[in-house]
Motif scaffolding. Structure first.
Motif, PDB file in Angstrom:
ATOM      1  N   LEU A 187      -0.284  -8.337   2.530  1.00 10.37           N
ATOM      2  CA  LEU A 187      -1.671  -8.780   2.678  1.00 10.37           C
ATOM      3  C   LEU A 187      -2.608  -7.588   2.850  1.00 10.37           C
ATOM      4  O   LEU A 187      -3.689  -7.546   2.255  1.00 10.37           O
ATOM      5  N   TYR A 188      -2.188  -6.630   3.661  1.00 13.07           N
ATOM      6  CA  TYR A 188      -3.009  -5.440   3.835  1.00 13.07           C
ATOM      7  C   TYR A 188      -3.150  -4.677   2.522  1.00 13.07           C
ATOM      8  O   TYR A 188      -4.239  -4.188   2.185  1.00 13.07           O
ATOM      9  N   GLN A 189      -2.069  -4.569   1.782  1.00 12.95           N
ATOM     10  CA  GLN A 189      -2.104  -3.827   0.526  1.00 12.95           C
ATOM     11  C   GLN A 189      -3.005  -4.512  -0.495  1.00 12.95           C
ATOM     12  O   GLN A 189      -3.786  -3.859  -1.199  1.00 12.95           O
ATOM     13  N   ASP A 190      -2.926  -5.837  -0.572  1.00 15.10           N
ATOM     14  CA  ASP A 190      -3.773  -6.576  -1.513  1.00 15.10           C
ATOM     15  C   ASP A 190      -5.252  -6.499  -1.132  1.00 15.10           C
ATOM     16  O   ASP A 190      -6.124  -6.668  -1.994  1.00 15.10           O
ATOM     17  N   SER A 191      -5.543  -6.288   0.153  1.00 17.51           N
ATOM     18  CA  SER A 191      -6.931  -6.197   0.615  1.00 17.51           C
ATOM     19  C   SER A 191      -7.427  -4.763   0.702  1.00 17.51           C
ATOM     20  O   SER A 191      -8.586  -4.544   1.078  1.00 17.51           O
ATOM     21  N   SER A 192      -6.594  -3.816   0.364  1.00 19.07           N
ATOM     22  CA  SER A 192      -6.931  -2.407   0.557  1.00 19.07           C
ATOM     23  C   SER A 192      -8.012  -1.951  -0.420  1.00 19.07           C
ATOM     24  O   SER A 192      -7.985  -2.297  -1.609  1.00 19.07           O
ATOM     25  N   ALA A 207     -12.458  -8.608   1.168  1.00 22.62           N
ATOM     26  CA  ALA A 207     -11.191  -8.951   1.828  1.00 22.62           C
ATOM     27  C   ALA A 207     -10.808  -7.913   2.878  1.00 22.62           C
ATOM     28  O   ALA A 207     -10.245  -8.261   3.927  1.00 22.62           O
ATOM     29  N   SER A 208     -11.117  -6.656   2.640  1.00 19.97           N
ATOM     30  CA  SER A 208     -10.744  -5.626   3.609  1.00 19.97           C
ATOM     31  C   SER A 208     -11.496  -5.777   4.921  1.00 19.97           C
ATOM     32  O   SER A 208     -11.047  -5.277   5.965  1.00 19.97           O
ATOM     33  N   ALA A 209     -12.648  -6.449   4.889  1.00 22.39           N
ATOM     34  CA  ALA A 209     -13.440  -6.652   6.104  1.00 22.39           C
ATOM     35  C   ALA A 209     -12.995  -7.880   6.881  1.00 22.39           C
ATOM     36  O   ALA A 209     -13.657  -8.271   7.844  1.00 22.39           O
ATOM     37  N   GLY A 238     -22.760  -0.272   5.815  1.00 17.81           N
ATOM     38  CA  GLY A 238     -21.834   0.749   6.291  1.00 17.81           C
ATOM     39  C   GLY A 238     -20.448   0.590   5.715  1.00 17.81           C
ATOM     40  O   GLY A 238     -19.806   1.576   5.319  1.00 17.81           O
ATOM     41  N   HIS A 239     -19.978  -0.643   5.649  1.00 19.73           N
ATOM     42  CA  HIS A 239     -18.624  -0.906   5.149  1.00 19.73           C
ATOM     43  C   HIS A 239     -18.481  -0.486   3.681  1.00 19.73           C
ATOM     44  O   HIS A 239     -17.512   0.202   3.317  1.00 19.73           O
ATOM     45  N   VAL A 240     -19.422  -0.879   2.856  1.00 13.37           N
ATOM     46  CA  VAL A 240     -19.317  -0.617   1.419  1.00 13.37           C
ATOM     47  C   VAL A 240     -19.622   0.850   1.100  1.00 13.37           C
ATOM     48  O   VAL A 240     -18.852   1.519   0.389  1.00 13.37           O
ATOM     49  N   LEU A 241     -20.739   1.365   1.602  1.00 13.93           N
ATOM     50  CA  LEU A 241     -21.151   2.720   1.228  1.00 13.93           C
ATOM     51  C   LEU A 241     -20.190   3.774   1.769  1.00 13.93           C
ATOM     52  O   LEU A 241     -19.866   4.750   1.072  1.00 13.93           O
ATOM     53  N   ALA A 242     -19.723   3.599   2.999  1.00 14.08           N
ATOM     54  CA  ALA A 242     -18.776   4.578   3.546  1.00 14.08           C
ATOM     55  C   ALA A 242     -17.431   4.500   2.827  1.00 14.08           C
ATOM     56  O   ALA A 242     -16.757   5.525   2.640  1.00 14.08           O
ATOM     57  N   THR A 243     -17.030   3.294   2.427  1.00 14.97           N
ATOM     58  CA  THR A 243     -15.787   3.166   1.648  1.00 14.97           C
ATOM     59  C   THR A 243     -15.896   3.913   0.329  1.00 14.97           C
ATOM     60  O   THR A 243     -14.994   4.673  -0.054  1.00 14.97           O
ATOM     61  N   TYR A 291      -8.204  -0.479   4.996  1.00 14.39           N
ATOM     62  CA  TYR A 291      -8.769  -1.804   5.295  1.00 14.39           C
ATOM     63  C   TYR A 291      -9.330  -1.764   6.711  1.00 14.39           C
ATOM     64  O   TYR A 291      -9.089  -0.825   7.479  1.00 14.39           O
ATOM     65  N   GLY A 292     -10.090  -2.799   7.074  1.00 10.20           N
ATOM     66  CA  GLY A 292     -10.587  -2.912   8.441  1.00 10.20           C
ATOM     67  C   GLY A 292     -12.102  -2.963   8.519  1.00 10.20           C
ATOM     68  O   GLY A 292     -12.819  -2.809   7.518  1.00 10.20           O
TER      69      GLY A 292
END
Length: 268
Positions: free
Chosen positions: A94-99, A115-117, A155-160, A186-187
């Motif tokens: 699940l973590y890998q698919d959301s990474s 999904a990662s959020a 923050g989540h998208v731009l920093a990623t 993820y996270g």
């Protein structure tokens, strides 16, 4: 200022009839902001004093006060509990698919960014879990739920993207192996860091600068430790994104304050 009434030396007058009391209330000056409310479907203005909420209720999300943060917190609690009960193999899948690694960002960018959020790295005991609840609640109370989530997602998208795009370019240039395209990422920590930065711009200076100093020191210390430099750089970038949003969140705060209801005189 609290006011007290002293008893007069004259005899206590008889209670006024209900109609006279209503007439006296019509002479009370109108009050702005949340201290006054107009009772619907009546011909009289009712002044309703809203006492401050108890401190725990103001700090924690509620279904009516901060519905967006409350719903998001419930989802994160469910996914964290599921991850703690799932088998290691299922949890890793699940973590890998959301990474949000480079490979997934090239194939399904929107899906993995959302999904990662939905996961908390470290589970419910992570410091970012507590920070999420407190910071998003405070931010939603000040600027509204939709805008608070926009700050979080910025923050989540731009920093990623700021951390993963250089990885992809380094792989193309031959400076990193192909396995770097599949690093687990993820996270909610990037979104939380951006929310902390944005919220600090709405706080009083005596609280704003110590908060930024404490959070910044913690993030720099993690970066110096060099255990996960890409993620640590992402935290600093997202904190900077949040502070860069100060003019916007302050304008949103002013608009929200101006939109508070104001009592109007009763109809004759």
């Amino acid at each position: 200022m609290e006011r007290t009434a002293r008893a007069a030396s004259t005899p206590t007058p008889e209670p006024l009839p209900a109609g006279d009391v209503a007439a006296l209330l019509d002479g009370v000056p109108r009050q702005r902001g949340p201290v006054a409310a107009l009772a619907p479907d009546t011909s009289r203005t009712v002044l309703q004093l809203r006492l401050p909420r108890p401190l725990p209720r103001r700090l924690l999300p509620t279904p009516t006060g901060t519905p967006v943060t409350f719903t998001y917190t419930a989802i994160l609690a469910l996914t964290s509990l599921f991850a703690s009960w799932a088998s290691p193999g299922l949890r890793y899948a699940l973590y890998q698919d959301s990474s949000t690694d480079v490979a997934h960002l090239l194939r399904t960018p929107v899906f993995v960014l959302l999904a990662s959020a939905l996961w908390i790295a470290g589970g419910l005991l992570s410091p970012y879990a507590l920070a999420f609840v407190l910071v998003l609640t405070a931010l939603e109370r000040r600027i509204g739920g939709a805008r608070a989530i926009l700050v979080f997602l910025a923050g989540h998208v731009l920093a990623t993207l700021a951390t993963e795009v250089p990885v992809g370019l380094a792989v193309l240039a031959g400076h990193l192996p192909d396995t770097s395209l599949h690093r687990l990422d993820y996270g909610i920590s990037f979104g939380v860091a951006a929310s902390i930065g944005a919220l600090s711009g709405l706080l009083a200076p005596w609280l704003r600068w110590p908060l930024l100093a404490l959070v910044g020191y913690s993030l720099v210390t993690d970066l110096i430790a060099f255990q996960d430099p890409m993620t640590n750089w992402g935290h600093l970038i997202s904190l900077g994104i949040g502070t860069g949003l100060w003019p916007l969140v302050r304008r949103w705060r002013r608009e929200r304050l101006q939109a508070l209801p104001v009592a109007v005189p009763a109809a004759p």
